[in-house]
Design an enzyme around this catalytic site. Structure first.
Site, PDB file in Angstrom:
ATOM      1  NE  ARG A  60      -2.619   0.216   3.465  1.00 30.90           N
ATOM      2  CZ  ARG A  60      -2.937  -0.727   4.360  1.00 30.90           C
ATOM      3  NH1 ARG A  60      -3.838  -1.633   4.080  1.00 30.90           N
ATOM      4  NH2 ARG A  60      -2.370  -0.746   5.538  1.00 30.90           N
ATOM      5  CE1 TYR A 113     -13.727  19.949  -8.127  1.00 32.50           C
ATOM      6  CE2 TYR A 113     -13.030  18.816  -6.126  1.00 32.50           C
ATOM      7  CZ  TYR A 113     -13.549  18.787  -7.401  1.00 32.50           C
ATOM      8  OH  TYR A 113     -13.890  17.582  -7.964  1.00 32.50           O
ATOM      9  CG  ASP A 184      -6.972  22.860  -4.928  1.00 36.66           C
ATOM     10  OD1 ASP A 184      -6.130  22.758  -5.845  1.00 36.66           O
ATOM     11  OD2 ASP A 184      -8.039  22.218  -4.908  1.00 36.66           O
ATOM     12  CE  LYS A 209      -9.215  18.289 -12.136  1.00 34.54           C
ATOM     13  NZ  LYS A 209     -10.437  17.694 -12.639  1.00 34.54           N
TER      14      LYS A 209
HETATM   15  C1  LIG Z   1      -9.218  22.947  -8.142  1.00 35.91           C
HETATM   16  C2  LIG Z   1      -9.488  21.480  -8.030  1.00 35.91           C
HETATM   17  N1  LIG Z   1      -9.049  20.823  -6.962  1.00 35.91           N
HETATM   18  C3  LIG Z   1      -9.292  19.509  -6.794  1.00 35.91           C
HETATM   19  C4  LIG Z   1     -10.003  18.802  -7.726  1.00 35.91           C
HETATM   20  C5  LIG Z   1     -10.306  17.359  -7.469  1.00 35.91           C
HETATM   21  O1  LIG Z   1      -9.506  16.504  -8.243  1.00 35.91           O
HETATM   22  P1  LIG Z   1     -10.001  15.044  -8.627  1.00 35.91           P
HETATM   23  O2  LIG Z   1     -10.955  15.205  -9.757  1.00 35.91           O
HETATM   24  O3  LIG Z   1      -8.727  14.341  -8.985  1.00 35.91           O
HETATM   25  O4  LIG Z   1     -10.633  14.455  -7.406  1.00 35.91           O
HETATM   26  C6  LIG Z   1     -10.475  19.430  -8.869  1.00 35.91           C
HETATM   27  C7  LIG Z   1     -11.250  18.689  -9.883  1.00 35.91           C
HETATM   28  O5  LIG Z   1     -11.859  19.246 -10.755  1.00 35.91           O
HETATM   29  C8  LIG Z   1     -10.223  20.816  -9.023  1.00 35.91           C
HETATM   30  O6  LIG Z   1     -10.698  21.504 -10.081  1.00 35.91           O
END
Ligand SMILES: Cc1ncc(COP(=O)(O)O)c(C=O)c1O
Length: 393
Positions: A60, A113, A184, A209
């Site tokens: 893991r 988000y 983030d 992304k």
């Molecule tokens: C700014 C941001 N943070 C986090 C995430 C979450 O990522 P994941 O889709 O890999 O869970 C996203 C997804 O669109 C995002 O736009």
């Protein structure tokens, strides 16, 4: 001699040659468990992991591919410790659960988000952890910090409309009050913005992304410098049983090698599309921090080294039906919620999500575009056709 980050990312995580030759790429090491040469080795590895060392004691924890990716992401962010998660949202939840305890409070930027609010309502509330939301542009953050506030949670620039918080100012304030700052950093993917150098203690990434960059991986990461924070994250990650597939770790590592050149081209394309939209009579406002007209432009210029392919715009005068017709007419922009891959995507920003953002007061429909690596002139032709089809009747 210090090298450019771009150069470092080409080599980050590549192990030195063990023999006379070896592959260019880090091998994908798949396993669910490890074999030990002796019981003494077994005890040693388990003790070292228990003491906070980033060694694998079990499948893991991941092996060489994971260590290489962690090292490359740590280089990207200028951090010392990296924790992988099975998605970006997983990385956000890991951070919140690792850093907050019952009775504690976090202040969260209201334009983050939006699934973070689901983590709040479905999970954190049940554990007696309180989140409250604030506007980085309007609120006096100092007056919102309570004795039980442990975390200031930001996103720069934020989702859908790209509001940019003043991270150095907010971090200095948080530090004076003993509050940890997490942000983030998915928009900038570590490469265009380095929160740990601007005062944050925790940087969160959705590698889903731009890092992986080809819309074929779900992955997240959390990066910190502080050893005590790292230990909390390691314990929470182990307790939650978070594991990342080595194939996915490999794809993210491969993506990092070309991240700077992809981001540069996304910016060139998106800027051209943003300028086209800005001059379009049917467009009220374009949200893209690299445009001088964007309210976040000065902060973007000060703190970021570039932009990406994400932009949004508000129609001047269109109803929801016309906005949908606009989207449905597009051929090169696939309708989809994600971003950061090579391809263009489009999404209608949900009014309920926009209403959470105090940054936006308008009532016109907002469309989010991810401008991919197609020729921007073709994308602009596609958009022109869609404006005509949607708004001519
Ligand atoms: C700014 C941001 N943070 C986090 C995430 C979450 O990522 P994941 O889709 O890999 O869970 C996203 C997804 O669109 C995002 O736009």
């Amino acid at each position: 001699m210090s090298r450019h980050l771009h150069t470092e990312l080409i080599h980050a995580g590549t192990p030195p040659l063990a023999a006379g030759t070896g592959p260019v790429n880090v091998p994908v090491v798949r396993t669910s468990t490890l074999r030990y040469a002796s019981t003494a080795e077994y005890d040693d590895i388990h003790q070292r992991r228990g003491a906070g060392e980033n060694v694998a004691a079990y499948g893991r924890h991941g092996l060489d591919t994971h260590r290489a990716l962690e090292s490359a992401i740590a280089t990207l962010e200028g951090g010392r410790h990296c924790f992988l998660a099975p998605s970006g949202l997983g990385a956000i939840t890991l951070t919140l659960l690792a850093l907050l305890s019952p009775g504690e409070h976090a202040l969260v930027q209201d334009s983050v988000y939006s699934p973070l609010r689901r983590v709040d309502h479905s999970l954190l509330k049940r554990f007696g952890i309180e989140l409250s939301y604030f506007s980085p542009s309007r609120d006096d953050v100092a007056s919102l910090i309570r004795p039980e506030t442990r975390l200031l949670y930001l996103e720069a620039p934020s989702s859908l409309l790209y509001e940019i918080p003043d991270l150095p100012v907010l971090s200095a304030l948080a530090q004076r009050r003993g509050v940890i700052v997490a942000t983030d950093n998915t928009w900038a993917s570590g490469y265009l913005y380095r929160p740990l150098q601007l005062g944050a203690q925790v940087s969160i990434l959705a590698a889903t992304k731009y890092i992986s960059g080809h819309s074929d991986v779900m992955q997240g990461a959390v990066v910190v410098n502080d050893d005590a924070l790292a230990q909390r994250l390691r314990e929470a990650s182990d307790s939650l049983g978070l594991a990342v597939s080595p194939d996915d770790a490999y794809l993210s590592l491969r993506g990092i090698r070309t991240l700077p050149v992809r981001l540069a081209q996304h910016q060139v394309n998106a800027l051209q599309v943003a300028q086209y939209l800005e001059s379009h009579p049917q467009v009220e406002r374009v949200f893209y921090p690299a445009l001088p007209s964007d309210p976040g432009h000065a902060l973007w210029k000060r703190d970021f080294s570039g932009a990406n392919g994400l932009l949004s715009f508000a129609f001047r005068q269109a109803d929801g039906e016309q906005a949908r017709r606009f989207i449905d007419t597009l051929e090169l922009f696939a309708i989809g919620a994600s971003w950061g891959g090579y391809e263009s995507l489009v999404q209608l920003a949900a009014p309920a999500r926009l209403a959470e953002h105090s940054y936006y007061q308008g009532s016109q429909p907002v469309v989010r575009l991810h401008v991919g690596l197609e020729n921007p002139n073709d994308l602009i032709d596609d958009l022109s056709r869609a404006f005509q089809a949607a708004l001519s009747h």
